[in-house]
Scaffold this active site. Structure first.
Site, mmCIF file in Angstrom:
data_model
loop_
_atom_site.group_PDB
_atom_site.id
_atom_site.type_symbol
_atom_site.label_atom_id
_atom_site.label_comp_id
_atom_site.label_asym_id
_atom_site.label_seq_id
_atom_site.Cartn_x
_atom_site.Cartn_y
_atom_site.Cartn_z
ATOM 1 N N HIS A 198 -9.562 1.830 4.948
ATOM 2 C CA HIS A 198 -8.267 1.958 5.628
ATOM 3 C C HIS A 198 -8.410 2.952 6.787
ATOM 4 O O HIS A 198 -9.140 3.937 6.669
ATOM 5 C CB HIS A 198 -7.196 2.429 4.636
ATOM 6 C CG HIS A 198 -5.812 2.345 5.205
ATOM 7 N ND1 HIS A 198 -5.323 3.284 6.070
ATOM 8 C CD2 HIS A 198 -4.842 1.403 5.056
ATOM 9 C CE1 HIS A 198 -4.087 2.922 6.430
ATOM 10 N NE2 HIS A 198 -3.784 1.783 5.826
ATOM 11 N N GLY A 202 2.682 -1.076 4.332
ATOM 12 C CA GLY A 202 2.788 0.330 3.962
ATOM 13 C C GLY A 202 4.239 0.703 3.695
ATOM 14 O O GLY A 202 4.799 0.447 2.628
ATOM 15 N N GLY A 203 4.868 1.287 4.694
ATOM 16 C CA GLY A 203 6.232 1.819 4.564
ATOM 17 C C GLY A 203 7.220 0.885 3.880
ATOM 18 O O GLY A 203 7.966 1.307 2.984
ATOM 19 N N LYS A 225 0.172 4.313 -0.304
ATOM 20 C CA LYS A 225 -0.401 5.559 0.253
ATOM 21 C C LYS A 225 -0.129 6.725 -0.719
ATOM 22 O O LYS A 225 -0.115 6.497 -1.929
ATOM 23 C CB LYS A 225 0.167 5.809 1.652
ATOM 24 C CG LYS A 225 0.062 4.564 2.533
ATOM 25 C CD LYS A 225 0.272 4.795 3.994
ATOM 26 C CE LYS A 225 0.070 3.474 4.723
ATOM 27 N NZ LYS A 225 0.081 3.603 6.174
ATOM 28 N N SER A 243 3.145 -1.912 10.536
ATOM 29 C CA SER A 243 4.594 -1.965 10.787
ATOM 30 C C SER A 243 5.229 -3.305 10.425
ATOM 31 O O SER A 243 6.120 -3.788 11.137
ATOM 32 C CB SER A 243 4.897 -1.586 12.244
ATOM 33 O OG SER A 243 4.539 -0.235 12.474
ATOM 34 N N GLU A 286 -6.624 5.265 7.785
ATOM 35 C CA GLU A 286 -6.316 6.663 7.448
ATOM 36 C C GLU A 286 -7.508 7.325 6.752
ATOM 37 O O GLU A 286 -7.741 8.523 6.922
ATOM 38 C CB GLU A 286 -5.039 6.715 6.584
ATOM 39 C CG GLU A 286 -3.796 6.441 7.437
ATOM 40 C CD GLU A 286 -2.627 5.830 6.691
ATOM 41 O OE1 GLU A 286 -2.612 5.843 5.452
ATOM 42 O OE2 GLU A 286 -1.715 5.318 7.374
ATOM 43 N N GLY A 295 2.288 2.459 10.830
ATOM 44 C CA GLY A 295 3.267 3.529 10.668
ATOM 45 C C GLY A 295 3.947 3.938 11.971
ATOM 46 O O GLY A 295 4.614 4.971 12.033
ATOM 47 N N GLU A 297 -5.814 -4.448 10.687
ATOM 48 C CA GLU A 297 -4.780 -3.430 10.842
ATOM 49 C C GLU A 297 -5.032 -2.652 12.126
ATOM 50 O O GLU A 297 -5.775 -1.648 12.121
ATOM 51 C CB GLU A 297 -4.803 -2.469 9.656
ATOM 52 C CG GLU A 297 -4.453 -3.130 8.349
ATOM 53 C CD GLU A 297 -3.721 -2.170 7.421
ATOM 54 O OE1 GLU A 297 -2.646 -2.524 6.945
ATOM 55 O OE2 GLU A 297 -4.228 -1.053 7.217
ATOM 56 N N ASN A 318 0.873 -1.175 0.000
ATOM 57 C CA ASN A 318 0.000 0.000 0.000
ATOM 58 C C ASN A 318 0.910 1.224 0.000
ATOM 59 O O ASN A 318 1.506 1.551 1.016
ATOM 60 C CB ASN A 318 -0.895 -0.034 1.257
ATOM 61 C CG ASN A 318 -1.677 1.253 1.442
ATOM 62 O OD1 ASN A 318 -1.825 2.047 0.499
ATOM 63 N ND2 ASN A 318 -2.180 1.484 2.646
HETATM 64 P P1 PGA Z 1 2.732 0.443 7.690
HETATM 65 O O1 PGA Z 1 1.279 0.691 7.059
HETATM 66 O O2 PGA Z 1 3.219 -0.875 7.155
HETATM 67 O O3 PGA Z 1 3.556 1.603 7.215
HETATM 68 O O4 PGA Z 1 2.548 0.409 9.173
HETATM 69 C C1 PGA Z 1 0.372 -0.360 6.889
HETATM 70 C C2 PGA Z 1 -0.882 0.146 6.225
HETATM 71 O O5 PGA Z 1 -1.288 1.281 6.511
HETATM 72 O O6 PGA Z 1 -1.505 -0.558 5.398
#
Ligand code: PGA
Length: 250
Positions: free
Chosen positions: A96, A230-231, A13, A209, A98, A173, A167, A11
């Site tokens: 999600h 994500g990251g 973002k 994470s 966010e 994050g 999640e 993802n």
């Molecule tokens: P992250 O994000 O791996 O950076 O924690 C996961 C996500 O938001 O899908």
């Protein structure tokens, strides 16, 4: 499509311009050419079409991170599922945290988006998860149940795979991954609740994470059907390492 035992979803973002996205995929395709299972990348809208063109004939599937609940109309700044589909998206992430937090998406709206995605033939990845406060108050399962019940109310599931991503908001994050015990327990709960609500056994992804260092220990859990990353999906080497790990489960 067979997704394999563990589905790996990146993802991105709001990262990567078309130029950056294209360079990433140029590196990814040869590194995953021997894979048997697909790899999913949820990319910014602008990158969907160019990446879809690049990835045609490979196992890399391009998807979106959000969509509008309406089919089309006067909704300035929104994007329709059918536009995403035609641009080459095969799946869409919905709900999600966010989106829920920064854009005030409610369970009700996410449910409407789910219906629209199914009508537009996009495979939904449904995100649920509790906040730290809810967890500390012992309300984790209750919150997950509320989110799932809202998503599934009256839904007749006819799709291929029902994909839910657990999640925990406090793990996204933040560098704080949930422990394997927590992941296992929460996935068990999600599976039970989903079966009770719509009589379907879901594939449950974990997200929050995930890094190349902890991916393997999470993937080893039998009720983890994959990862939403994500990251660590933004950097080619770490994403490929995690994808290889997922692929090794068959
Ligand atoms: P992250 O994000 O791996 O950076 O924690 C996961 C996500 O938001 O899908």
């Amino acid at each position: 499509m067979n997704f394999g035992k563990k589905l790996i979803v990146g993802n991105w973002k709001m990262y990567k311009t078309v130029t950056e996205a294209t360079a990433f995929v140029d590196g990814l395709i040869p590194k995953t050419a021997s894979f048997k299972n697909p790899i999913f990348l949820a990319v910014p809208y602008t990158a969907i079409w160019p990446l879809h063109e690049k990835c045609e004939g490979t196992l890399v599937q391009i998807g979106a991170q959000n969509m509008c609940d309406a089919q089309e109309g006067a909704f300035t700044g929104e994007i329709a599922g059918r536009m995403l589909k035609e641009a080459g998206a095969s799946f869409v992430i919905l709900g999600h945290s966010e989106r829920r937090r920064f854009f005030k998406e409610t369970d009700d709206l996410i449910r409407k988006k789910l219906e629209r995605a199914l009508q537009d033939k996009l495979l939904p990845i449904l995100c649920i998860g509790e906040t730290l406060e809810e967890r500390e108050q012992g309300k984790g399962e209750e919150v997950l149940h509320q989110q799932l019940a809202a998503l599934f109310d009256g839904l007749q599931w006819k799709g291929e795979e029902l994909i839910v991503a657990y999640e925990p908001v406090w793990a996204i994050g933040t560098g704080k991954t949930a422990t394997t015990d927590t992941i296992e327990a929460m996935h068990r709960y999600i599976e039970k609740a989903t079966k009770e609500l719509i009589s379907v056994k879901p594939r449950i992804l974990y997200g929050g994470s995930v890094k190349k260092e902890n991916a393997e220990s999470i993937l080893k859990l039998s009720n983890v059907g994959g990862l939403l990353i994500g990251g660590a999906s933004l950097e080619l080497e770490s994403f490929v390492t995690i994808a290889e790990n997922g692929e090794s489960f068959g």
